[in-house]
Write an enzyme that holds these catalytic residues in place. Structure first.
Site, PDB file in Angstrom:
ATOM      1  N   TRP A 155      41.617  28.950  37.710  1.00  0.00           N
ATOM      2  CA  TRP A 155      41.753  29.170  36.272  1.00  0.00           C
ATOM      3  C   TRP A 155      40.767  28.269  35.532  1.00  0.00           C
ATOM      4  O   TRP A 155      40.647  27.085  35.848  1.00  0.00           O
ATOM      5  CB  TRP A 155      43.193  28.866  35.863  1.00  0.00           C
ATOM      6  CG  TRP A 155      43.507  28.998  34.407  1.00  0.00           C
ATOM      7  CD1 TRP A 155      43.091  29.979  33.557  1.00  0.00           C
ATOM      8  CD2 TRP A 155      44.335  28.114  33.638  1.00  0.00           C
ATOM      9  NE1 TRP A 155      43.605  29.768  32.297  1.00  0.00           N
ATOM     10  CE2 TRP A 155      44.369  28.635  32.316  1.00  0.00           C
ATOM     11  CE3 TRP A 155      45.044  26.953  33.925  1.00  0.00           C
ATOM     12  CZ2 TRP A 155      45.089  28.015  31.298  1.00  0.00           C
ATOM     13  CZ3 TRP A 155      45.767  26.348  32.917  1.00  0.00           C
ATOM     14  CH2 TRP A 155      45.786  26.871  31.618  1.00  0.00           C
ATOM     15  N   ASP A 236      50.943  25.498  40.562  1.00  0.00           N
ATOM     16  CA  ASP A 236      50.872  26.129  39.247  1.00  0.00           C
ATOM     17  C   ASP A 236      51.435  27.542  39.388  1.00  0.00           C
ATOM     18  O   ASP A 236      50.880  28.372  40.119  1.00  0.00           O
ATOM     19  CB  ASP A 236      49.424  26.169  38.750  1.00  0.00           C
ATOM     20  CG  ASP A 236      49.332  26.561  37.283  1.00  0.00           C
ATOM     21  OD1 ASP A 236      50.381  26.785  36.655  1.00  0.00           O
ATOM     22  OD2 ASP A 236      48.205  26.638  36.754  1.00  0.00           O
ATOM     23  N   LYS A 272      53.809  34.974  30.699  1.00  0.00           N
ATOM     24  CA  LYS A 272      53.569  36.298  31.254  1.00  0.00           C
ATOM     25  C   LYS A 272      54.878  37.046  31.553  1.00  0.00           C
ATOM     26  O   LYS A 272      55.070  38.177  31.125  1.00  0.00           O
ATOM     27  CB  LYS A 272      52.747  36.191  32.546  1.00  0.00           C
ATOM     28  CG  LYS A 272      51.444  35.399  32.431  1.00  0.00           C
ATOM     29  CD  LYS A 272      50.474  36.002  31.461  1.00  0.00           C
ATOM     30  CE  LYS A 272      49.074  35.408  31.592  1.00  0.00           C
ATOM     31  NZ  LYS A 272      48.964  33.991  31.272  1.00  0.00           N
TER      32      LYS A 272
END
Length: 427
Positions: A155, A236, A272
């Site tokens: 990311w 993560d 999300k």
């Protein structure tokens, strides 16, 4: 008197000059690549433009989707007159943090049962990454340079988060462009050759940006080396449930590492899987070796949190709290998650079918259906990606990553045809 006036004038002029020139050496930073891409998309008048850069769910009409269960939870909050706007505790809404820990670690987690989990409500997953990084910078028993190993690629925000707290990001092999899959040998070699007690950032599921995850057998091998070398896992988890459509399945690696005794923390986001992008709901979970250690960790995380944001926001946490702690709402949430994941999986299948059966696009496209989650690495070159942006008005990142949620029944055919032309050099 005249001399005194001159002194005053010179002093004022000097002060104004300093004020005017104070920031002259501050360099102009480049805009964030994703937000720049989105701005360019919005400004483009082309009728058939396609936005495949944004990391947010879109329905089949290319609209943001507020989950029905979220709407219900909002109504419950609206009709609860006893709610106020007082500060939350520094570590967050207790009912939320307890439920969030059970969601990622499992209700039967040995770490939860032993009181070894410290959970702090954070400003979504980004805030969890930052707070986790800050805590490690202060208290991790560094034996050498303060470094963390990030997957190559990862990311885009990860390197900046760690640099900002004084931890130097390094990379370990992850993506193999030749197979458009996992470079497992390179990954394992990095784990084995890194200094003992190194920190590795690991994507719990639906790796961003590649969509490539290890198999369960590979996860077990990774955990074994982590234990043997004494490495620390910085997990993560931004896509639990959103990847496969199943909350437990997407948490498998995290739970397995906890059971095996890997030293670790987990960053958790509800952006999300609950569609709460703007509400910034997240949590940081630190696994300790004992209940006493967990209390010490909590005390220091409280100090850090207090100096950063003082207290986390209430609204999003209250929504997620209702969903996690009400059996009926929780079941409805799982159905909503399955709806989102199912549409993404369907888009993968349809794109693969058009490329391989209808257009006969050169190359192997199995990775489109083998990858998982919101993003897919197409395997095309930066030049081909640029051609898609400039000539086909298909907005995507230069590394060939696309957000599968940007595809729908109306634009999939156009995108597939444009991708086919880019691969053939015909755009």
């Amino acid at each position: 008197m005249t001399d005194r006036l001159k002194q005053v004038v010179n002093h004022v002029s000097s002060s104004n000059k300093m004020s005017n020139d104070l920031w002259q050496n501050v360099p102009l930073a480049p805009p964030d690549s994703i937000f720049k891409l989105t701005a360019a998309y919005k400004a483009d008048p082309f009728e058939n433009k396609v936005n495949l850069g944004v990391g947010a769910y879109r329905d089949d009409d290319n609209k943001p989707w507020v989950l029905p269960v979220v709407r219900k939870a909002e109504q419950i909050l609206l009709n609860t007159p006893s709610l106020d706007h007082e500060y939350l505790p520094i570590t967050g809404l207790p009912e939320f943090t307890a439920a969030a820990a059970k969601l990622i670690l499992g209700p039967d987690s040995p770490a939860i049962a032993g009181g070894r989990v410290t959970t702090v409500q954070t400003i979504s997953g980004t805030g969890a990454n930052h707070l986790g990084a800050l805590f490690l910078e202060r208290f991790f028993p560094w034996s050498g340079n303060k470094e963390i190993y990030l997957s190559d690629p990862t990311w885009a925000n990860h390197p900046a988060i760690f640099k900002n707290v004084g931890i130097v990001p390094r990379t370990y092999p992850y993506y193999d462009p030749k197979t458009i899959g996992l470079d497992f040998d390179g990954y394992m070699n990095a784990l084995k050759t890194a200094p003992n007690n190194s920190i590795f950032l690991i994507h719990a599921c639906a790796h961003n940006p590649t969509g490539v995850d290890p198999t369960r057998e590979q996860w077990n091998e990774i955990a074994a080396v982590m234990l043997d070398k004494g490495h620390y896992g910085f997990f993560d988890c931004a896509y639990q449930g959103f990847a496969s459509g199943n909350l437990d399945n997407d948490a498998w690696a995290v739970r397995e590492f906890v059971k095996k005794g890997v030293n670790m923390l987990i960053c958790q986001s509800f952006a999300k899987n609950a569609g709460l992008y703007g509400e910034r709901v997240g949590a940081l979970h630190v696994i300790s070796s004992s209940k006493e250690a967990a209390e010490r960790v909590k005390s220091q995380l409280s100090v850090l949190q207090r100096s950063e944001i003082s207290n986390p926001p209430t609204y999003g946490a209250r929504i997620v709290n209702l969903i996690l702690n009400d059996a009926g709402l929780f079941e409805e949430w799982k159905r909503d998650i399955a709806t989102m994941a199912g549409r993404i999986i369907d888009m993968r299948k349809q794109l693969y079918k058009v490329l391989t059966e209808e257009l006969k696009t050169p190359g192997n496209w199995d990775h489109i259906v083998n990858q998982i989650g919101m993003f897919s690495f197409t395997g095309i070159t930066p030049q081909q990606s640029q051609a898609l942006v400039e000539k086909a008005h298909v907005y995507m990142t230069a590394n060939g990553r696309i957000s599968m949620t940007g595809l729908n029944r109306k634009n999939l055919g156009y995108f597939a045809e444009s991708l086919d032309k880019a691969v053939r050099g015909q755009l």
